[in-house]
Design an enzyme around this catalytic site. Structure first.
Site, short mmCIF file in Angstrom:
data_model
loop_
_atom_site.label_atom_id
_atom_site.label_comp_id
_atom_site.label_asym_id
_atom_site.label_seq_id
_atom_site.Cartn_x
_atom_site.Cartn_y
_atom_site.Cartn_z
N LYS A 19 46.11 72.69 67.38
CA LYS A 19 46.40 74.04 67.87
C LYS A 19 45.62 75.08 67.07
O LYS A 19 45.24 76.13 67.60
CB LYS A 19 47.90 74.32 67.77
N GLY A 43 50.61 72.03 59.69
CA GLY A 43 49.27 71.97 59.11
C GLY A 43 48.24 72.27 60.18
O GLY A 43 48.01 71.44 61.07
N THR A 45 44.37 73.13 61.01
CA THR A 45 43.03 73.05 60.43
C THR A 45 42.03 73.77 61.32
O THR A 45 42.02 73.58 62.54
CB THR A 45 42.60 71.58 60.26
N THR A 131 59.27 65.98 56.11
CA THR A 131 58.15 66.22 55.19
C THR A 131 58.64 66.51 53.78
O THR A 131 57.83 66.60 52.85
CB THR A 131 57.29 67.40 55.67
N ARG A 145 74.65 81.20 58.07
CA ARG A 145 74.68 82.62 57.70
C ARG A 145 74.80 82.85 56.20
O ARG A 145 75.40 83.82 55.74
CB ARG A 145 75.80 83.35 58.46
N GLN A 226 54.18 72.45 65.08
CA GLN A 226 54.68 71.16 65.56
C GLN A 226 54.42 71.03 67.07
O GLN A 226 53.47 71.60 67.57
CB GLN A 226 56.18 70.97 65.22
N THR A 241 62.11 68.32 64.57
CA THR A 241 62.11 69.34 63.53
C THR A 241 63.36 70.20 63.70
O THR A 241 64.20 69.94 64.56
CB THR A 241 60.82 70.17 63.58
N THR A 302 49.61 68.22 56.07
CA THR A 302 50.61 68.63 55.08
C THR A 302 50.95 67.51 54.12
O THR A 302 51.04 67.72 52.91
CB THR A 302 51.89 69.09 55.80
N ARG A 305 50.06 61.63 55.19
CA ARG A 305 50.52 60.36 55.75
C ARG A 305 49.66 59.94 56.93
O ARG A 305 49.27 60.78 57.75
CB ARG A 305 51.97 60.48 56.24
N PRO A 306 49.34 58.63 57.05
CA PRO A 306 48.62 58.17 58.25
C PRO A 306 49.50 58.37 59.49
O PRO A 306 50.69 58.08 59.48
CB PRO A 306 48.38 56.69 57.98
N ARG A 307 48.90 58.91 60.55
CA ARG A 307 49.64 59.12 61.77
C ARG A 307 49.66 57.87 62.62
O ARG A 307 48.70 57.10 62.63
CB ARG A 307 49.02 60.27 62.58
#
Length: 442
Positions: A19, A43, A45, A131, A145, A226, A241, A302, A305-307
């Site tokens: 994105k 993250g 880029t 994360t 709150r 995300q 998330t 971020t 980690r390997p996706r």
């Protein structure tokens, strides 16, 4: 600049769709880019003039000096990370004078990150795969709150009082429930007052500023973090998330009403990736998955980690089109598939009884068996990184793009063939439609 659309840029898969590159591209003509949700678990880029920039909180439009960049109410901000990003940009010669931070955004503090780790450890084999950045606990405090907002954080009179009140409660939880060591009030206060001084000049009430530009037709890009399938309500729960990455989150997280949104641009890779646990029907656990991971540099911005990697899933994309109201797709990473003899596209699932499923179910737990139904298309070996129009693409690559458009029912507006700003094919007619306001501009 009058007469530009207000566009939501949303991840159409499980995040990590690139994105940032698209936002940077659109920001060139927009008055404003607004990050509307998530935290530094994101993250983004951007590669500009051969230089790579990684953003976690600051909107990806910051490289365009005339574009106002806003971190809005719906974001949770880690002050240490934000200060680090600001300092890093200044050191690289990038101005941050166009940055604004919402006084209503909530702040991530050390007890959030500690509790994130303690809670994840207690889950054992049922880990969600967070994360560990304190995002979930910060949103929990917001809902309960008891969260501390940025406006309080940068107030030297209010922050010490609020920190003392909340930390006493959190230390009790850390010690009595999780058996951890309590955090030191004086140490946190001393460190975070320094961050407070750095951030104070950027903090303001951002909602009226956003509304002014959105109403005037100056062009506002709402930057999601995300992806759709990680949305708290509409994602693959519980492996999601803690915020709303969907297009609707742009209204929740900024104070802009839905009638001010002109179009929604979904960003999707030409394959699928996912970080952490949860269902992933098209995952490839073989050499093809490794090939995609290495060619696509599929490692978390971020976390590192390997996706997890797999074939493109159009069941997911059709779902994303529906819940976001997608106007068009920005298709990315087409170049990554170069060199494969054949490529596959998931067109449907079969459940454990063999019943075809073309609509993504609301419950996709790991225990349920969803077998992907594939179409196989011929691959291509030609280098496409220099292609700048559809006519430049090899026939097989062009056919692949056309088939994705057919299966999703969503027109494609851009195609990325590399990480650079210039490595983008624009389908002008569709992009113009996305960037044209649907409202009467005063």
């Amino acid at each position: 600049m009058a007469g530009l659309a207000n566009v939501v840029v949303v991840g159409a898969q499980w995040g990590d769709e690139a994105k940032g590159k698209l936002v940077d591209f659109l920001a060139r003509d927009a008055a404003m880019v607004v990050r509307y949700g998530g935290g530094n678990n994101a993250g983004h880029t951007v590669t500009a003039d051969g230089i790579e920039y990684k953003f976690h909180l600051i909107p990806a439009g910051i490289l365009n000096p005339k574009t106002i960049c806003v971190v809005s109410d719906g974001v949770v901000i880690d002050p240490a990370v934000m200060c680090g990003e600001i300092t890093g940009l200044i050191e690289r010669g990038i101005s941050v004078s166009n940055l604004k931070l919402s006084s209503s955004a909530h702040v991530i503090l050390p007890y959030h990150t500690l509790l994130d780790a303690l809670q994840e450890a207690r889950r054992g084999d049922a880990k969600i795969g967070t994360t560990g950045r304190g995002i979930g606990p910060a949103y929990s405090d917001k809902a309960a709150r008891i969260g501390i907002r940025l406006g309080e954080f940068v107030d030297p009179k209010r922050f010490p009082i609020r920190l003392r009140s909340v930390l006493d409660e959190k230390n009790s939880l850390i010690e009595k429930v999780y058996g951890g060591a309590p955090l030191d009030y004086a140490k946190i206060l001393d460190e975070y007052m320094t961050y407070s001084e750095t951030l104070r000049p950027f903090v303001c009430d951002t909602a009226p500023v956003i509304h002014k530009h959105a109403a005037a037709g100056d062009g506002v890009i709402f930057e999601g973090a995300q992806g759709t399938l990680l949305d708290l309500d509409l994602g693959t729960y519980p492996f999601v998330t803690s915020s709303h990455p969907i297009a609707g989150g742009a209204c929740i997280g900024t104070g802009v009403g839905p009638t001010m949104i002109d179009s929604v641009l979904g960003v999707a890779k030409c394959y699928t990736t996912r970080v952490g646990a949860g269902a992933f029907p098209t995952e490839l656990l073989d050499a093809r998955g490794d090939y995609i991971r290495e060619r696509g540099h599929e490692y978390g911005t971020t976390t590192g980690r390997p996706r997890r990697c797999g074939w493109l899933d159009t069941v997911v994309l059709r779902y994303s089109a529906r819940v976001n109201g997608l106007s068009a797709l920005a298709l990315g990473h087409l170049d990554v598939l170069t060199g494969m003899e054949s490529v596959e596209i998931c067109v449907a699932y079969k459940d454990w009884q063999g019943t075809p499923i073309e609509i993504m179910p609301s419950d996709m737990s790991d225990e349920q068996c969803f077998t992907p139904v594939y179409e196989t298309l011929p691959g291509w070996s030609e280098d496409i990184s220099c292609c700048r129009s559809l006519n430049d693409l090899p026939t097989n690559a062009s056919n692949y793009v056309s088939r994705v458009e057919e299966l999703t029912g969503v027109p494609i507006a851009t195609i990325s063939v590399g990480p650079g700003r210039e490595q983008t094919i624009l389908i002008e007619s569709e992009l113009d439609r996305v960037l044209r306001p649907s409202r009467a501009i005063p």
